[in-house]
Design an enzyme around this catalytic site. Structure first.
Site: not given
Length: 313
Positions: A145, A149, A174, A188
């Protein structure tokens, strides 16, 4: 303006679309619904300035047709985003995040459409204790990933330098908030709140000392939109985050007051774990005048209430 948002029915995309419509832009959404949901746009669908196409960024004929709308800006959010899936199925991540990005870039080049590329804080190498991560911090492709990117970023930069295409690369840390899924590793905060509301156990991967910089989604959407609007950001890479980190142990304790429902479990892919993430967003503040407005405690309370309300509908 005419603006295309790929991945516009996803979690962050939905908020970006909302923010763009508030400024009376004409917004086209392209999404294959692999991560997004049409229902995320339900409260926006009455707006005549919103157009939604279900389709894939790997479909070059569809992209060509869409770009006939003479877009001023393309905000490219569409991607395979789950780190663990990228380790298990790297080809899918490469084809969506690298080949797909190339396809959209090619269309943007034809019409000189400003290109906003959604990257990720997962491209960074780990930070030392006490230091925040700026855009100059070393990168490290610890997962396919992150590798995809970084490949996408390099392609975007090459189009800026080789063709003069106006581009900006954004690396949000995040992000959490309403419309985030409560499954998968990306959410999360969402997972913890859902588990707490259900009275379930909150599982923490590893020892829980890993830290995250958690930004409320409306702050993230404002950052993306400001990067899209501003010529000052062209050619740049820009971070956005809260500027503070929290351990996963402390996050669990903040969400769930019952310590007996917090457990530690073996990490599925420890090799992709980043031990410390905290954002230095001073460049975005200097270039765009952006800074976050929502504290973690405030954002969690708003998100918890939203989850309660949607569960009871």
């Amino acid at each position: 303006m005419n603006i295309l948002v790929t991945g516009g029915s996803g979690f962050i995309g939905r908020w970006v679309v909302k923010r763009l419509l508030e400024d009376d832009n004409r917004v086209w959404v392209l999404d294959d619904m692999s991560n997004g949901h049409l229902e995320n746009l339900d409260d926006l669908r009455a707006n005549p300035n919103l157009n939604v196409t279900i389709g894939d960024i790997k479909d070059t004929a569809l992209l060509s047709k869409l770009f006939s709308n003479n877009f001023d800006i393309c905000i490219h959010l569409a991607a395979s985003i789950i780190v663990q899936d990228s380790i298990d199925y790297p080809r899918k991540t490469f084809e969506n995040d690298v080949v797909g990005t190339f396809n959209v870039l090619e269309e943007a080049k034809k019409t000189n459409t400003k290109f906003v590329f959604m990257s990720t804080c997962m491209v960074y190498d780990t930070a030392s204790v006490g230091s925040a991560i700026s855009e100059l911090h070393p990168t490290k492709a610890a997962s396919p990933y992150a590798g995809a990117k970084l490949a996408g970023e390099n392609m975007v930069q090459s189009y800026y330098y080789a063709y003069g295409l106006p581009t900006v690369i954004v690396r949000p840390f995040n992000t959490y908030g309403p419309y985030q899924k409560s499954t998968g590793e990306g959410g999360v905060v969402s997972i913890f709140i859902q588990k707490d509301l259900n009275g379930d156990v909150l599982n923490i991967y590893g020892n829980g000392t890993q830290t995250r910089d958690l930004m409320y989604v409306e702050d993230c959407a404002e950052f993306v939109v400001q990067a899209a609007y501003s010529d000052a950001g062209n050619g740049n890479i820009l971070n956005a985050g809260l500027g503070e980190d929290i351990t996963i142990n402390d996050l669990a304790a903040l969400v769930c007051k019952d310590a007996g429902r917090i457990k530690h479990v073996k990490h599925i892919h420890p090799q992709s774990e980043i031990p410390k993430l905290v954002c230095d967003y001073s460049k975005a503040k200097r270039v765009l005048g952006w800074e976050p407005k929502t504290s973690l405690k405030e954002g969690i309370e708003v998100f918890r209430q939203w989850m309660k309300d949607t569960t009871n509908q």
